[in-house]
Design a protein around this motif. Structure first.
Motif, short mmCIF file in Angstrom:
data_model
loop_
_atom_site.label_atom_id
_atom_site.label_comp_id
_atom_site.label_asym_id
_atom_site.label_seq_id
_atom_site.Cartn_x
_atom_site.Cartn_y
_atom_site.Cartn_z
N ASP A 1 37.65 22.50 35.09
CA ASP A 1 37.00 22.52 36.46
C ASP A 1 35.21 22.74 35.97
O ASP A 1 34.79 23.82 35.81
N MET B 1 42.10 32.51 31.50
CA MET B 1 43.29 31.96 32.20
C MET B 1 44.32 32.92 32.20
O MET B 1 44.71 33.52 30.98
N ALA C 1 37.74 37.36 41.36
CA ALA C 1 37.22 35.94 41.07
C ALA C 1 37.45 35.92 39.50
O ALA C 1 37.65 34.48 39.04
N ARG C 2 37.46 36.71 38.44
CA ARG C 2 37.92 36.34 37.12
C ARG C 2 39.12 35.89 36.97
O ARG C 2 39.37 34.94 36.19
N LEU C 3 40.18 36.26 37.95
CA LEU C 3 41.42 35.62 37.82
C LEU C 3 41.77 34.76 38.70
O LEU C 3 43.04 34.31 38.93
N ASN C 4 40.84 34.11 39.65
CA ASN C 4 40.89 33.00 40.52
C ASN C 4 42.13 33.34 41.26
O ASN C 4 43.06 32.66 41.70
N THR C 5 42.02 34.53 42.06
CA THR C 5 43.03 35.01 43.06
C THR C 5 42.10 35.67 44.17
O THR C 5 40.97 35.76 44.38
N SER C 6 42.86 36.10 45.11
CA SER C 6 42.21 36.79 46.33
C SER C 6 42.24 38.47 46.08
O SER C 6 42.92 38.83 45.44
N ASP D 1 34.77 30.90 33.41
CA ASP D 1 35.73 31.28 32.16
C ASP D 1 35.08 31.03 30.87
O ASP D 1 34.80 31.70 29.93
N GLN E 1 33.15 34.41 37.46
CA GLN E 1 33.27 33.20 38.20
C GLN E 1 33.35 31.88 37.52
O GLN E 1 33.34 30.91 37.83
N VAL F 1 43.66 26.12 34.73
CA VAL F 1 42.32 25.48 35.27
C VAL F 1 41.37 26.42 34.30
O VAL F 1 41.39 27.60 34.51
N ARG G 1 37.33 27.15 34.06
CA ARG G 1 36.27 26.93 34.89
C ARG G 1 35.12 26.88 33.99
O ARG G 1 34.87 27.95 33.37
#
Length: 344
Positions: free
Chosen positions: A166, A1, A67-72, A185, A183, A135, A137
């Motif tokens: 999630d 996170m 993917a690790r940081l939940n961003t693009s 956490d 992908q 969030v 995961r």
């Protein structure tokens, strides 16, 4: 996170007491520089940029860092480009298959790791629990859904009310690469996970057993009161997917000697395995811990055999990154919950 703490941005500005000529000269010098040199940084990088840089360096991949940081991935590229512009030097060499660090990039990675670890420890030590948000995961083996997961979710919400879980239920063999790739956490899965980048926290273990309806026609037990291996091999046997340890163990046990070729049904849904067993389709190999009510009602029984089945040992697993304090707190909470359930 990801943490949202930022370092202050400092820009060079002329002091009020400077003479006009000195101010003009400073402006001309600044205007003549196309980019700052190393050691002449225009601003201090924010923590988010250092976090993104660290994970690109760790994975050697912009995609995996995103993917690790939940961003693009474009957002990751923009952050890295901004860091390189701020420091006035290349930090990452973008290769066709993997991103590698320049000498200054390797130096910055060490600083980034220290900053992230200190920031994470500071937040956990001084911030109120409800200040943690975001969030997580969570990858989860279905066995735990039927045991102590509800208790864990309630405890986690009480401890960190602004953190959302999630949850994705999957087999352990699928969760390991998802965890390594960033992908997922946090994962509760069959372990240990023998990867250098992963930390394991032992949770619990459950025995496996042969389970069937009491009226399933298996024939009489032998003189020892045991159901013969051949009797089980002649019926359908339902268990976990083919790549899992339970399936491979049962295949080997039932395939030892004899002329009967076992008929194995693999299934990734534990609920479906239980349903098929209740419907009398065959014998299942599952943890008795997930069918307590069915055993109490006499709808299912445990079969006594001379075949020894292993235990399923579960762990909580996280990436061994510098920003793992919250994930580690959740993993240790899971340890507490699992230990309490074992005492019941």
């Amino acid at each position: 996170m990801a943490s949202s703490h930022r370092f202050s941005r400092i820009r060079d500005q002329p002091e009020a007491s400077c003479k006009p000529r000195r101010t003009l000269t400073a402006a001309r010098i600044t205007a003549g520089m196309s980019a700052p040199q190393w050691g002449q940084v225009r601003m201090k990088p924010d923590l988010r940029s250092l976090e993104i840089f660290y994970w690109v360096a760790e994975f050697g991949s912009f995609r995996r860092a995103a993917a690790r940081l939940n961003t693009s991935q474009p957002a990751v590229s923009q952050r890295i480009a901004a860091l390189e512009a701020d420091f006035g030097t290349p930090l990452i060499v973008r290769g066709p298959r993997k991103a590698s660090l320049t000498p200054k990039g390797r130096e910055l990675r060490e600083f980034a790791e220290r900053f992230l670890r200190l920031s994470d420890e500071l937040a956990m030590a001084f911030a109120a629990p409800n200040s943690h948000s975001g969030v997580i995961r969570l990858g989860l083996a279905e066995t735990l859904v039927h045991t102590w997961l509800p208790v864990f979710i309630e405890r986690a919400h009480n401890l960190f009310p602004n953190v959302t879980l999630d949850i994705e239920v999957d087999v352990s063999s699928h969760m390991v690469p998802a965890l390594v790739d960033g992908q997922v956490d946090l994962a509760f899965l069959i372990g240990p996970v023998q990867r250098p980048s992963i930390l394991d926290f032992p949770l619990c273990s459950y025995p496996l057993a042969f389970v069937a309806r009491p009226d399933l026609p298996l024939g009489p037990p032998d003189a020892r009161g045991l159901i013969p291996r051949e009797a089980i091999a002649r019926t359908a046997v339902i268990t976990f997917p083919t790549e899992t340890m339970p399936y491979q163990t049962v295949r080997d046990l039932l395939g030892q000697g004899g002329d009967v070729r076992p008929r194995l049904y693999s299934n990734s849904s534990l609920s479906s395995i239980v349903r098929m067993t209740l419907d009398g389709i065959g014998v299942s190999v599952i943890p008795p811990a997930v069918i307590g009510p069915h055993l109490e009602k006499g709808e299912l029984v445990l079969l006594k055999t001379d075949m020894e089945l292993p235990r399923l040992s579960f762990v909580a697993a996280i990436q061994a990154g510098p920003d793992r304090a919250l994930l580690e707190a959740l993993a240790r909470l899971a340890q507490e919950v699992a230990a309490e359930q074992d005492l019941r």
